[in-house]
Design a protein around this motif. Structure first.
Motif, PDB file in Angstrom:
ATOM      1  N   SER A  63      71.829  54.395  46.444  1.00  0.00           N
ATOM      2  CA  SER A  63      72.614  53.347  45.809  1.00  0.00           C
ATOM      3  C   SER A  63      71.819  52.056  45.870  1.00  0.00           C
ATOM      4  O   SER A  63      71.261  51.718  46.911  1.00  0.00           O
ATOM      5  N   PHE A  64      71.741  51.380  44.760  1.00  0.00           N
ATOM      6  CA  PHE A  64      71.078  50.089  44.736  1.00  0.00           C
ATOM      7  C   PHE A  64      72.110  49.050  45.162  1.00  0.00           C
ATOM      8  O   PHE A  64      73.268  49.145  44.780  1.00  0.00           O
ATOM      9  N   PRO A  65      71.717  48.084  45.970  1.00  0.00           N
ATOM     10  CA  PRO A  65      72.703  47.147  46.530  1.00  0.00           C
ATOM     11  C   PRO A  65      73.500  46.409  45.461  1.00  0.00           C
ATOM     12  O   PRO A  65      72.954  46.005  44.441  1.00  0.00           O
ATOM     13  N   ALA A  66      74.806  46.241  45.755  1.00  0.00           N
ATOM     14  CA  ALA A  66      75.674  45.513  44.838  1.00  0.00           C
ATOM     15  C   ALA A  66      75.407  44.015  44.904  1.00  0.00           C
ATOM     16  O   ALA A  66      75.693  43.294  43.967  1.00  0.00           O
ATOM     17  N   SER A  67      74.873  43.532  46.001  1.00  0.00           N
ATOM     18  CA  SER A  67      74.516  42.115  46.077  1.00  0.00           C
ATOM     19  C   SER A  67      73.219  41.972  46.857  1.00  0.00           C
ATOM     20  O   SER A  67      72.906  42.772  47.728  1.00  0.00           O
ATOM     21  N   PRO A  77      63.085  42.099  39.736  1.00  0.00           N
ATOM     22  CA  PRO A  77      61.854  41.381  39.413  1.00  0.00           C
ATOM     23  C   PRO A  77      62.091  39.921  39.010  1.00  0.00           C
ATOM     24  O   PRO A  77      61.347  39.031  39.418  1.00  0.00           O
ATOM     25  N   MET A  78      63.120  39.675  38.237  1.00  0.00           N
ATOM     26  CA  MET A  78      63.384  38.321  37.754  1.00  0.00           C
ATOM     27  C   MET A  78      63.591  37.338  38.911  1.00  0.00           C
ATOM     28  O   MET A  78      63.202  36.176  38.827  1.00  0.00           O
ATOM     29  N   ALA A  79      64.204  37.812  40.007  1.00  0.00           N
ATOM     30  CA  ALA A  79      64.484  36.931  41.150  1.00  0.00           C
ATOM     31  C   ALA A  79      63.208  36.411  41.801  1.00  0.00           C
ATOM     32  O   ALA A  79      63.206  35.335  42.393  1.00  0.00           O
ATOM     33  N   ALA A  80      62.121  37.146  41.677  1.00  0.00           N
ATOM     34  CA  ALA A  80      60.864  36.745  42.299  1.00  0.00           C
ATOM     35  C   ALA A  80      60.045  35.808  41.413  1.00  0.00           C
ATOM     36  O   ALA A  80      58.989  35.336  41.834  1.00  0.00           O
ATOM     37  N   MET A  81      60.543  35.535  40.222  1.00  0.00           N
ATOM     38  CA  MET A  81      59.792  34.708  39.281  1.00  0.00           C
ATOM     39  C   MET A  81      60.455  33.343  39.142  1.00  0.00           C
ATOM     40  O   MET A  81      61.423  33.180  38.409  1.00  0.00           O
ATOM     41  N   LYS A  85      90.220  30.393  29.316  1.00  0.00           N
ATOM     42  CA  LYS A  85      89.409  31.132  30.284  1.00  0.00           C
ATOM     43  C   LYS A  85      87.934  30.921  29.962  1.00  0.00           C
ATOM     44  O   LYS A  85      87.535  30.970  28.797  1.00  0.00           O
ATOM     45  N   ALA A  86      87.170  30.713  31.011  1.00  0.00           N
ATOM     46  CA  ALA A  86      85.724  30.574  30.838  1.00  0.00           C
ATOM     47  C   ALA A  86      85.147  31.955  30.558  1.00  0.00           C
ATOM     48  O   ALA A  86      85.586  32.945  31.135  1.00  0.00           O
ATOM     49  N   ALA A  87      84.200  32.018  29.675  1.00  0.00           N
ATOM     50  CA  ALA A  87      83.574  33.296  29.339  1.00  0.00           C
ATOM     51  C   ALA A  87      82.791  33.800  30.540  1.00  0.00           C
ATOM     52  O   ALA A  87      82.140  33.028  31.243  1.00  0.00           O
ATOM     53  N   ALA A  88      82.893  35.102  30.794  1.00  0.00           N
ATOM     54  CA  ALA A  88      82.141  35.714  31.887  1.00  0.00           C
ATOM     55  C   ALA A  88      80.660  35.621  31.547  1.00  0.00           C
ATOM     56  O   ALA A  88      80.274  35.729  30.390  1.00  0.00           O
ATOM     57  N   PRO A  89      79.813  35.419  32.563  1.00  0.00           N
ATOM     58  CA  PRO A  89      78.390  35.335  32.266  1.00  0.00           C
ATOM     59  C   PRO A  89      77.904  36.639  31.655  1.00  0.00           C
ATOM     60  O   PRO A  89      78.273  37.714  32.086  1.00  0.00           O
ATOM     61  N   VAL A  90      77.110  36.501  30.639  1.00  0.00           N
ATOM     62  CA  VAL A  90      76.600  37.672  29.926  1.00  0.00           C
ATOM     63  C   VAL A  90      75.205  37.979  30.441  1.00  0.00           C
ATOM     64  O   VAL A  90      74.346  37.095  30.489  1.00  0.00           O
ATOM     65  N   ALA A  91      75.006  39.215  30.855  1.00  0.00           N
ATOM     66  CA  ALA A  91      73.684  39.624  31.323  1.00  0.00           C
ATOM     67  C   ALA A  91      72.752  39.667  30.119  1.00  0.00           C
ATOM     68  O   ALA A  91      73.145  40.093  29.026  1.00  0.00           O
ATOM     69  N   PRO A  92      71.530  39.224  30.311  1.00  0.00           N
ATOM     70  CA  PRO A  92      70.592  39.273  29.187  1.00  0.00           C
ATOM     71  C   PRO A  92      70.241  40.718  28.838  1.00  0.00           C
ATOM     72  O   PRO A  92      70.425  41.625  29.644  1.00  0.00           O
ATOM     73  N   ARG A 125      66.956  47.933  32.270  1.00  0.00           N
ATOM     74  CA  ARG A 125      68.034  47.297  33.053  1.00  0.00           C
ATOM     75  C   ARG A 125      67.455  46.432  34.159  1.00  0.00           C
ATOM     76  O   ARG A 125      67.910  45.317  34.400  1.00  0.00           O
ATOM     77  N   ASN A 126      66.467  46.978  34.875  1.00  0.00           N
ATOM     78  CA  ASN A 126      65.874  46.251  35.993  1.00  0.00           C
ATOM     79  C   ASN A 126      65.242  44.941  35.524  1.00  0.00           C
ATOM     80  O   ASN A 126      65.300  43.934  36.225  1.00  0.00           O
ATOM     81  N   ALA A 127      64.653  44.943  34.354  1.00  0.00           N
ATOM     82  CA  ALA A 127      64.009  43.745  33.815  1.00  0.00           C
ATOM     83  C   ALA A 127      65.020  42.660  33.452  1.00  0.00           C
ATOM     84  O   ALA A 127      64.649  41.501  33.295  1.00  0.00           O
ATOM     85  N   CYS A 128      66.286  43.023  33.355  1.00  0.00           N
ATOM     86  CA  CYS A 128      67.307  42.071  32.913  1.00  0.00           C
ATOM     87  C   CYS A 128      68.287  41.647  34.000  1.00  0.00           C
ATOM     88  O   CYS A 128      69.199  40.863  33.738  1.00  0.00           O
ATOM     89  N   ILE A 129      68.133  42.134  35.212  1.00  0.00           N
ATOM     90  CA  ILE A 129      69.053  41.762  36.295  1.00  0.00           C
ATOM     91  C   ILE A 129      68.756  40.322  36.706  1.00  0.00           C
ATOM     92  O   ILE A 129      67.660  40.013  37.160  1.00  0.00           O
ATOM     93  N   ASN A 130      69.758  39.453  36.531  1.00  0.00           N
ATOM     94  CA  ASN A 130      69.559  38.045  36.884  1.00  0.00           C
ATOM     95  C   ASN A 130      70.556  37.548  37.929  1.00  0.00           C
ATOM     96  O   ASN A 130      70.590  36.373  38.246  1.00  0.00           O
ATOM     97  N   ASP A 131      71.380  38.448  38.462  1.00  0.00           N
ATOM     98  CA  ASP A 131      72.404  38.008  39.407  1.00  0.00           C
ATOM     99  C   ASP A 131      72.297  38.684  40.772  1.00  0.00           C
ATOM    100  O   ASP A 131      73.190  38.567  41.594  1.00  0.00           O
ATOM    101  N   GLY A 132      71.213  39.389  41.044  1.00  0.00           N
ATOM    102  CA  GLY A 132      71.049  40.041  42.340  1.00  0.00           C
ATOM    103  C   GLY A 132      71.927  41.257  42.541  1.00  0.00           C
ATOM    104  O   GLY A 132      72.079  41.740  43.645  1.00  0.00           O
ATOM    105  N   ASN A 133      72.520  41.766  41.463  1.00  0.00           N
ATOM    106  CA  ASN A 133      73.410  42.922  41.571  1.00  0.00           C
ATOM    107  C   ASN A 133      72.703  44.154  41.021  1.00  0.00           C
ATOM    108  O   ASN A 133      72.617  44.352  39.816  1.00  0.00           O
ATOM    109  N   GLY A 134      72.201  44.981  41.922  1.00  0.00           N
ATOM    110  CA  GLY A 134      71.475  46.176  41.517  1.00  0.00           C
ATOM    111  C   GLY A 134      72.350  47.362  41.187  1.00  0.00           C
ATOM    112  O   GLY A 134      71.857  48.412  40.788  1.00  0.00           O
ATOM    113  N   SER A 135      73.671  47.217  41.332  1.00  0.00           N
ATOM    114  CA  SER A 135      74.563  48.352  41.095  1.00  0.00           C
ATOM    115  C   SER A 135      74.521  48.840  39.645  1.00  0.00           C
ATOM    116  O   SER A 135      74.919  49.964  39.380  1.00  0.00           O
ATOM    117  N   VAL A 136      74.005  48.043  38.713  1.00  0.00           N
ATOM    118  CA  VAL A 136      73.878  48.496  37.323  1.00  0.00           C
ATOM    119  C   VAL A 136      72.854  49.621  37.203  1.00  0.00           C
ATOM    120  O   VAL A 136      72.791  50.298  36.178  1.00  0.00           O
TER     121      VAL A 136
END
Length: 192
Positions: free
Chosen positions: A122-126, A131-135, A54-61, A101-112
């Motif tokens: 509710s912050f969107p799940a997708s 901030p990272m997405a804009a950089m 199994k491929a390892a699930a992507p790890v959030a920074p 948490r917000n500084a580490c979101i790299n997948d567009g999933n705000g539900s964290v």
């Protein structure tokens, strides 16, 4: 007068009865082995999945130690207004958690962020605009830093607005407005 009775030999009657019994048994279902002896063949997909690693699930920074120290420094800044200073101090645990948490979101999933959201928010799940997405030049495997809080405003005694400046490792900056609301239990939760 005597009637002579003829007896047929028993074997003549037994043969047709035996034939009938054999014919009846031939159509009968075969016995089924006990459940513990039945072996089901493995499904091809399950067998293939079991063989493939199994491929390892992507790890959030997560924030680096230097980024955590910087966030603590930002949240410990001097605020001259006593009410705002007290409000930031009350909100500090959730503010630190949310900004980190917000500084580490790299997948567009705000539900964290939802555990820190005010009731009904509710912050969107997708498609969340973290901030990272804009950089464009930032390495998505590392968090962006939180460099300052500015324009801290009390809209009401239970509603706080502030701007957070996020910075990428490449030097890009993004200013994001956040709003918090004080809950009846005293906890500060995010409206945006």
């Amino acid at each position: 007068m005597t009637h002579a009775t003829t007896r047929k030999p028993l074997s003549i009657i037994a043969i047709p009865i035996a034939a009938l019994l054999l014919a009846a048994c031939a159509g009968a279902p075969k016995p089924v082995p006990a459940p513990e002896t039945v072996q089901k063949p493995a499904a091809p997909a399950a067998a293939a999945a079991a063989e493939k690693p199994k491929a390892a699930a992507p790890v959030a920074p997560v924030l680096s130690e230097a980024q955590r120290d910087q966030l603590d420094k930002v949240l410990g800044m001097k605020i001259s207004n006593a009410f705002l200073r007290k409000t930031i101090e009350e909100a500090k645990p959730n503010l630190a958690e949310f900004l980190g948490r917000n500084a580490c979101i790299n997948d567009g999933n705000g539900s964290v962020l939802d555990t820190l959201a005010a009731p009904g928010v509710s912050f969107p799940a997708s498609g969340y605009n973290a901030p990272m997405a804009a950089m464009a030049s930032h390495d998505q495997k590392t968090c962006v830093g939180v460099t300052s809080l500015q324009k801290i405003t009390a809209i009401t005694i239970r509603h706080l607005r502030l701007e957070t400046v996020y910075q990428s490792s490449s030097g890009e900056h993004l200013t994001v407005r956040h709003e918090l609301q004080k809950q009846p239990d005293g906890e500060w939760l995010f409206l945006r």
